[in-house]
Design an enzyme around this catalytic site. Structure first.
Site, short mmCIF file in Angstrom:
data_model
loop_
_atom_site.label_atom_id
_atom_site.label_comp_id
_atom_site.label_asym_id
_atom_site.label_seq_id
_atom_site.Cartn_x
_atom_site.Cartn_y
_atom_site.Cartn_z
N TYR A 54 -8.61 -14.72 3.23
CA TYR A 54 -7.80 -14.42 2.04
C TYR A 54 -7.68 -15.66 1.16
O TYR A 54 -6.66 -16.35 1.11
CB TYR A 54 -6.41 -13.89 2.44
CG TYR A 54 -6.45 -12.50 3.05
CD1 TYR A 54 -7.58 -11.69 2.97
CD2 TYR A 54 -5.33 -11.99 3.70
CE1 TYR A 54 -7.60 -10.43 3.54
CE2 TYR A 54 -5.34 -10.72 4.28
CZ TYR A 54 -6.49 -9.95 4.19
OH TYR A 54 -6.50 -8.70 4.75
N HIS A 132 -12.11 -8.80 11.96
CA HIS A 132 -11.84 -8.22 10.64
C HIS A 132 -12.71 -6.99 10.29
O HIS A 132 -12.21 -5.99 9.83
CB HIS A 132 -12.02 -9.31 9.58
CG HIS A 132 -11.19 -9.12 8.35
ND1 HIS A 132 -10.72 -10.16 7.59
CD2 HIS A 132 -10.75 -8.01 7.72
CE1 HIS A 132 -10.04 -9.70 6.57
NE2 HIS A 132 -10.04 -8.40 6.62
N PRO A 213 -1.73 0.54 2.46
CA PRO A 213 -1.01 1.79 2.71
C PRO A 213 -0.56 2.49 1.43
O PRO A 213 -0.23 3.68 1.46
CB PRO A 213 0.21 1.32 3.53
CG PRO A 213 0.43 -0.10 3.12
CD PRO A 213 -0.96 -0.65 2.90
N GLY A 215 -2.55 2.61 -1.22
CA GLY A 215 -3.77 2.95 -1.97
C GLY A 215 -4.45 1.72 -2.55
O GLY A 215 -5.45 1.85 -3.27
#
Ligand code: NAP
Length: 287
Positions: A54, A132, A213, A215
């Site tokens: 990230y 991942h 969660p 979208g």
């Protein structure tokens, strides 16, 4: 109080903060990032989700893990109550100048990145380390051997897999044994293709963590999928995002959600979803 649930051995919250938007493209300042994590923790959230990958394409690796560490070190609350999950197996790249997510599932890379994740997070051992995403160039069992080595070396306490099929979940059960506690797959009103894995994890005693969660942080292609949630939200006087999260949490006690946020207001609203009780009729209508 944020709804409490056990994630393997961790007494944590069913709603965690998905930290990804705080350090990839279009991220807010570091100051707002830390403020967002602190706001979530102050409100009772005890589950943070990050990953080695990230960071912005072309930017400094592990920015998000370093941000999580900074936020936890500067937080005045009970650090030992917070479960931090991270992931290895992805890295950022560019394809035709567009930021992309590439995979590297070679066991030696996973081991190297897992050790770097522990260092970046400033922990002796990572609470929960996910593989991942499957790497088509590497046999899945070989990648899992890399995760197993990290468990054996004490770099990770517990392990999970992400973006995994039932067959891959079964391989992880066999190779990682009882240290394998969670599957993190995409799941939301706009993406239910993983329903089989949500059901399967309940059957075999694993936790299921829904990623994106709501979208996803980009606008959904088909916004109409949220219409029924908006209608229910209006009757309760809450955001439709709370209804979406409450609907996901109602899929089973093994389910967790990790909504992302770029600012305190959105995660503070999301954390209230555990208090929202949807009736059996409403849940039936939402599917
Ligand atoms: N394992 C994987 O392969 C994988 C892949 C993708 C993501 N993830 C994880 O899943 C997490 C969540 O995914 P995501 O961030 O892509 O998408 P998401 O949680 O579905 O959606 C995040 C977006 O929803 C908005 N939002 C959140 N709560 C809200 C609320 N209560 N009211 C209104 N808007 C709200 C946020 O708005 P603001 O921008 O205004 O704050 C943000 O833009 C990530 O942070 C990451 O940790 C994992």
């Amino acid at each position: 109080m944020v709804l409490a649930r056990n994630l393997g051995p961790y007494a944590t919250t069913a709603i965690g903060l998905g930290c990804m938007p705080l350090s990839i493209e279009d991220h807010p300042s570091e100051e707002v990032g830390i403020e967002t994590i602190h706001a979530a923790l102050d409100a009772g959230c005890r589950h943070l989700d990050t990953a080695w990958a990230y960071y912005e394409s072309g930017g400094e690796e592990e920015t998000n893990e370093k941000l999580v560490r900074k936020a936890l070190e500067s937080w005045n609350g009970p650090r030992d109550e917070v479960s931090v999950a991270t992931k290895v197996g992805h890295y950022r790249n560019f394809t035709d100048n567009v930021p992309t997510w590439d995979v590297d599932g070679r066991p030696e890379s996973l081991i190297k990145h897992g050790k770097e994740s522990a260092l970046a997070l400033g922990v002796d051992a990572i609470d929960l380390l996910y593989f991942h995403r499957p790497d088509p160039k590497v046999a899945y069992n070989e990648s899992l051997e890399g995760i197993k080595a990290l468990l054996e070396q004490g770099v990770a306490k517990k392990a999970g897999v992400s973006n995994a099929s039932i067959e891959q979940i079964d391989m992880a059960r066999e190779i990682l044994g009882s240290d394998f506690i969670a599957v993190q797959n995409q799941y939301s009103p706009i993406y239910k293709d993983t329903q089989d894995t949500l059901d399967y994890t309940a059957k075999v005693g694993l936790n299921f963590v829904c990623w994106s969660p709501l979208g996803g942080y980009r606008k959904a292609k088909d916004e109409t999928k949220f219409d029924a949630f908006k209608a229910v939200a209006a009757t309760h006087g809450v955001s439709y995002q709370q209804v979406v999260l409450a609907w996901e949490l109602a899929k089973g006690d093994h389910v967790f959600v990790i909504p992302g946020a770029h600012r305190p207001a959105t995660i503070l609203d999301s954390l209230k979803a555990g208090d929202l009780k949807l009736s059996p009729e409403e849940l039936a209508k939402l599917g």
